[in-house]
Design a protein around this motif. Structure first.
Motif, PDB file in Angstrom:
ATOM      1  N   ALA A 197      37.865  14.421  46.001  1.00  0.00           N
ATOM      2  CA  ALA A 197      38.235  15.702  45.396  1.00  0.00           C
ATOM      3  C   ALA A 197      38.745  16.653  46.473  1.00  0.00           C
ATOM      4  N   GLU A 198      39.823  17.380  46.199  1.00  0.00           N
ATOM      5  CA  GLU A 198      40.382  18.343  47.142  1.00  0.00           C
ATOM      6  C   GLU A 198      39.868  19.726  46.766  1.00  0.00           C
ATOM      7  N   ILE A 199      38.986  20.246  47.607  1.00  0.00           N
ATOM      8  CA  ILE A 199      38.321  21.516  47.326  1.00  0.00           C
ATOM      9  C   ILE A 199      38.455  22.421  48.542  1.00  0.00           C
ATOM     10  N   SER A 200      38.805  23.663  48.313  1.00  0.00           N
ATOM     11  CA  SER A 200      38.968  24.610  49.419  1.00  0.00           C
ATOM     12  C   SER A 200      37.606  24.984  49.991  1.00  0.00           C
ATOM     13  N   SER A 201      37.639  25.571  51.186  1.00  0.00           N
ATOM     14  CA  SER A 201      36.394  26.082  51.757  1.00  0.00           C
ATOM     15  C   SER A 201      35.948  27.285  50.940  1.00  0.00           C
ATOM     16  N   GLY A 202      34.642  27.512  50.888  1.00  0.00           N
ATOM     17  CA  GLY A 202      34.125  28.598  50.077  1.00  0.00           C
ATOM     18  C   GLY A 202      34.274  29.956  50.755  1.00  0.00           C
ATOM     19  N   SER A 203      34.247  30.995  49.949  1.00  0.00           N
ATOM     20  CA  SER A 203      34.309  32.370  50.464  1.00  0.00           C
ATOM     21  C   SER A 203      33.422  33.252  49.597  1.00  0.00           C
ATOM     22  N   LEU A 204      33.076  34.421  50.136  1.00  0.00           N
ATOM     23  CA  LEU A 204      32.194  35.340  49.418  1.00  0.00           C
ATOM     24  C   LEU A 204      32.951  36.596  49.005  1.00  0.00           C
ATOM     25  N   ARG A 205      32.553  37.121  47.864  1.00  0.00           N
ATOM     26  CA  ARG A 205      33.095  38.382  47.362  1.00  0.00           C
ATOM     27  C   ARG A 205      31.930  39.199  46.799  1.00  0.00           C
ATOM     28  N   ARG A 206      32.110  40.548  46.897  1.00  0.00           N
ATOM     29  CA  ARG A 206      31.126  41.432  46.273  1.00  0.00           C
ATOM     30  C   ARG A 206      31.562  41.680  44.829  1.00  0.00           C
ATOM     31  N   ARG A 207      30.604  41.491  43.869  1.00  0.00           N
ATOM     32  CA  ARG A 207      30.933  41.755  42.476  1.00  0.00           C
ATOM     33  C   ARG A 207      29.660  42.230  41.769  1.00  0.00           C
ATOM     34  N   ASP A 208      29.756  43.428  41.215  1.00  0.00           N
ATOM     35  CA  ASP A 208      28.626  44.023  40.480  1.00  0.00           C
ATOM     36  C   ASP A 208      27.374  44.090  41.331  1.00  0.00           C
ATOM     37  N   GLY A 209      27.578  44.348  42.631  1.00  0.00           N
ATOM     38  CA  GLY A 209      26.442  44.517  43.528  1.00  0.00           C
ATOM     39  C   GLY A 209      25.837  43.225  44.025  1.00  0.00           C
ATOM     40  N   HIS A 210      26.452  42.056  43.733  1.00  0.00           N
ATOM     41  CA  HIS A 210      25.932  40.759  44.173  1.00  0.00           C
ATOM     42  C   HIS A 210      26.995  40.035  44.979  1.00  0.00           C
ATOM     43  N   TRP A 211      26.501  39.074  45.818  1.00  0.00           N
ATOM     44  CA  TRP A 211      27.415  38.162  46.497  1.00  0.00           C
ATOM     45  C   TRP A 211      27.835  37.066  45.508  1.00  0.00           C
ATOM     46  N   VAL A 212      29.124  36.862  45.378  1.00  0.00           N
ATOM     47  CA  VAL A 212      29.683  35.833  44.496  1.00  0.00           C
ATOM     48  C   VAL A 212      30.494  34.859  45.344  1.00  0.00           C
ATOM     49  N   ALA A 213      30.188  33.549  45.202  1.00  0.00           N
ATOM     50  CA  ALA A 213      30.906  32.515  45.954  1.00  0.00           C
ATOM     51  C   ALA A 213      32.128  32.063  45.153  1.00  0.00           C
ATOM     52  N   LEU A 214      33.229  31.769  45.902  1.00  0.00           N
ATOM     53  CA  LEU A 214      34.465  31.310  45.277  1.00  0.00           C
ATOM     54  C   LEU A 214      34.966  30.056  45.989  1.00  0.00           C
ATOM     55  N   VAL A 215      35.439  29.075  45.222  1.00  0.00           N
ATOM     56  CA  VAL A 215      36.131  27.913  45.780  1.00  0.00           C
ATOM     57  C   VAL A 215      37.314  27.601  44.863  1.00  0.00           C
ATOM     58  N   ARG A 216      38.306  26.928  45.411  1.00  0.00           N
ATOM     59  CA  ARG A 216      39.465  26.502  44.627  1.00  0.00           C
ATOM     60  C   ARG A 216      39.491  24.974  44.606  1.00  0.00           C
ATOM     61  N   VAL A 217      39.700  24.394  43.385  1.00  0.00           N
ATOM     62  CA  VAL A 217      39.697  22.946  43.194  1.00  0.00           C
ATOM     63  C   VAL A 217      41.072  22.516  42.724  1.00  0.00           C
ATOM     64  N   LYS A 218      41.582  21.456  43.368  1.00  0.00           N
ATOM     65  CA  LYS A 218      42.912  20.956  43.006  1.00  0.00           C
ATOM     66  C   LYS A 218      42.774  19.914  41.894  1.00  0.00           C
ATOM     67  N   GLY A 219      43.551  20.107  40.824  1.00  0.00           N
ATOM     68  CA  GLY A 219      43.551  19.159  39.720  1.00  0.00           C
ATOM     69  C   GLY A 219      44.963  18.936  39.218  1.00  0.00           C
ATOM     70  N   VAL A 220      45.065  18.422  38.001  1.00  0.00           N
ATOM     71  CA  VAL A 220      46.361  18.154  37.382  1.00  0.00           C
ATOM     72  C   VAL A 220      46.492  19.046  36.164  1.00  0.00           C
ATOM     73  N   GLY A 221      47.589  19.796  36.089  1.00  0.00           N
ATOM     74  CA  GLY A 221      47.819  20.697  34.978  1.00  0.00           C
ATOM     75  C   GLY A 221      48.333  19.979  33.749  1.00  0.00           C
ATOM     76  N   PRO A 222      48.513  20.719  32.648  1.00  0.00           N
ATOM     77  CA  PRO A 222      49.007  20.125  31.406  1.00  0.00           C
ATOM     78  C   PRO A 222      50.385  19.477  31.552  1.00  0.00           C
ATOM     79  N   ASP A 223      51.171  19.962  32.483  1.00  0.00           N
ATOM     80  CA  ASP A 223      52.515  19.402  32.679  1.00  0.00           C
ATOM     81  C   ASP A 223      52.522  18.203  33.619  1.00  0.00           C
ATOM     82  N   GLY A 224      51.339  17.802  34.061  1.00  0.00           N
ATOM     83  CA  GLY A 224      51.255  16.655  34.952  1.00  0.00           C
ATOM     84  C   GLY A 224      51.418  17.003  36.413  1.00  0.00           C
TER      85      GLY A 224
END
Length: 454
Positions: free
Chosen positions: A14-41
């Motif tokens: 699986a191709e997954i980006s490195s994680g990062s943190l963001r502040r949201r509603d007073g909490h730390w929120v983790a974000l990652v991006r995952v590579k997949g295949v869209g509806p158009d292939g």
């Protein structure tokens, strides 16, 4: 799992980006991006977020980063397992599909059974009612069959299906019919599509419950005939008399025309060569489903009386309807104007008549038209007819069907037989019946001797 190590490539990871943190509603929120295949292939990235539950302060950043790493690792593991499972399924399907074997074995049972049913429909001679029965059995089987390719279904799966059918409250007869259809379906998979072995092998076929025997004894048979002869000779009454006196089925009775009856009176025997049966577009007049059903039944005086009584009633019905008199091509128990009576309608009319008069068989159940056919067969055997002749009159392909399904035990006949044994043991003088039996035996031996000597 060595095959998986050999096949696994970097592209499978699986191709997954490195994680990062963001502040949201007073909490730390983790974000990652995952590579997949869209509806158009095409390749497409999607973003996933995860609330760490930690308050968004510098003092908790390290804990939040650690939580982000653990969450990202879990995503990688889950994606890897999904890909590995998909590869395992493909590998299993490949193992179950030997070279030269039909691709149809990769179908599920439901799809393959529908293919089998289409093949059956293309075969001439399979009755529409039989095809509908197959379809019902297939739906019941498919409801409990595991979601596997045909090649992967096991004997244990078939046993589980049978157990589930019984758990739903279905009878042994239904389970046996379903099992017979399953055997036929997997037999085709073996013979035509190269399945190595039918999973139905080794599965004990349910023992079918004995058929319902609700025939009348000799006294009941005579009483019912007397009652019917004194009634208005409606189609139901006529059908009851013919079933009691000749053993014909409701489908055969509905198909009888006055031409058939007139020829029977001339020849002294009624030829049964057609029936009203349900076809693809409704009821139709056609030949019986087996060659044994085409037969000639000797006409008795009682049967002649039943036919003539019905003729008088039919003439009154035709006259009341303004149709003149019944013609040769009109039906004995049909509607004025020349149309036949549907067999199910005839059964309903008889059932109404039977319940209204409280007619019951030896089992205490209301008499059906088919019970009258049972009664005729029993009386025929009790009167001394041999099983082969009884089988031919009834239209059975084998005498065993006559004995197993249609002939009930007759207490009076058993008593007469035992009395005969007792007379012989006590050395009593032979009665007239004994003399007749000796003459018949001597005649049979003479005929057999003549045949053997050419």
């Amino acid at each position: 799992m060595g095959w998986l190590v050999d096949r696994w490539t970097d592209e499978d990871a699986a191709e997954i980006s490195s994680g990062s943190l963001r502040r949201r509603d007073g909490h730390w929120v983790a974000l990652v991006r995952v590579k997949g295949v869209g509806p158009d292939g095409q390749a497409a990235w999607r973003q996933l977020t995860h609330d760490t539950g930690l308050v968004a302060e510098e003092a908790t950043r390290k804990k939040a980063e650690e939580a982000c790493r653990r969450w990202r690792d879990a995503i990688i593991v889950r994606a890897t397992l999904v890909r590995a499972e998909r590869m395992a399924d493909e590998h299993t399907a490949e193992l179950l599909r030997p070279r030269g074997v039909s691709e149809r074995l990769t179908m599920g049972f439901d799809d393959y059974a529908k293919h089998w049913l289409e093949v059956k429909k293309s075969v001439r001679g399979v009755a529409p009612a039989t095809l509908r029965s197959y379809s019902v059995n297939i739906r019941l089987l498919a409801r409990h069959m595991p979601d596997k390719p045909m090649a992967a279904i096991t004997t244990e799966d078939i046993e589980g299906v049978l157990a589930a059918i019984f758990d739903e409250g279905y009878s042994t007869t239904t389970a046996k019919k379903c099992m017979n259809v399953a055997i036929a379906i997997f037999r085709r998979a073996v013979l035509v599509d190269g399945l190595q072995r039918s999973p139905c092998e080794g599965v004990a076929t349910p023992t079918q419950a004995p058929p319902r025997q609700n025939a009348l004894g000799e006294d009941g048979w005579r009483r019912l005939l007397d009652e019917l002869s004194g009634m208005r000779q409606t189609p139901a009454v006529c059908a009851g008399r013919l079933a009691l006196l000749m053993g014909v089925t409701r489908e055969e009775i509905c198909a009888l025309t006055w031409r058939d009856w007139d020829l029977a009176e001339e020849r002294g025997e009624l030829r049964i060569d057609c029936a009203i049966a349900l076809g693809e577009s409704g009821y139709e007049r056609r030949g019986p489903k087996t060659s044994a059903r085409v037969r000639s039944i000797p006409l008795t005086d009682a049967a002649r009386d039943a036919g003539e009584a019905r003729r008088r009633e039919a003439e009154a019905e035709w006259k009341a309807a303004g149709c003149g008199r019944p013609g040769p091509d009109d039906y004995m128990v049909g509607h004025p104007g020349g149309t036949w009576l549907v067999p199910s309608t005839l059964s309903t009319a008889w059932s109404t008549l039977s319940h209204a008069n409280g007619w019951k068989g030896e089992k205490g159940l209301a008499l059906t038209l088919h019970d009258l056919r049972h009664t005729f067969a029993t009386r025929l055997v009790a009167a001394g007819a041999d099983v082969k002749s009884t089988s031919r009159i009834m239209g059975h392909s084998t005498p065993s069907t006559t004995l197993k399904v249609y002939v009930s035990e007759d207490e009076e006949a058993k008593r007469k037989a035992m009395d005969g044994v007792e007379r012989r043991l006590e050395g009593r003088n032979a009665t007239a019946a004994d003399q007749d039996a000796k003459l018949v035996g001597a005649l049979a031996r003479a005929i057999r001797s003549a045949m053997e000597n050419g």
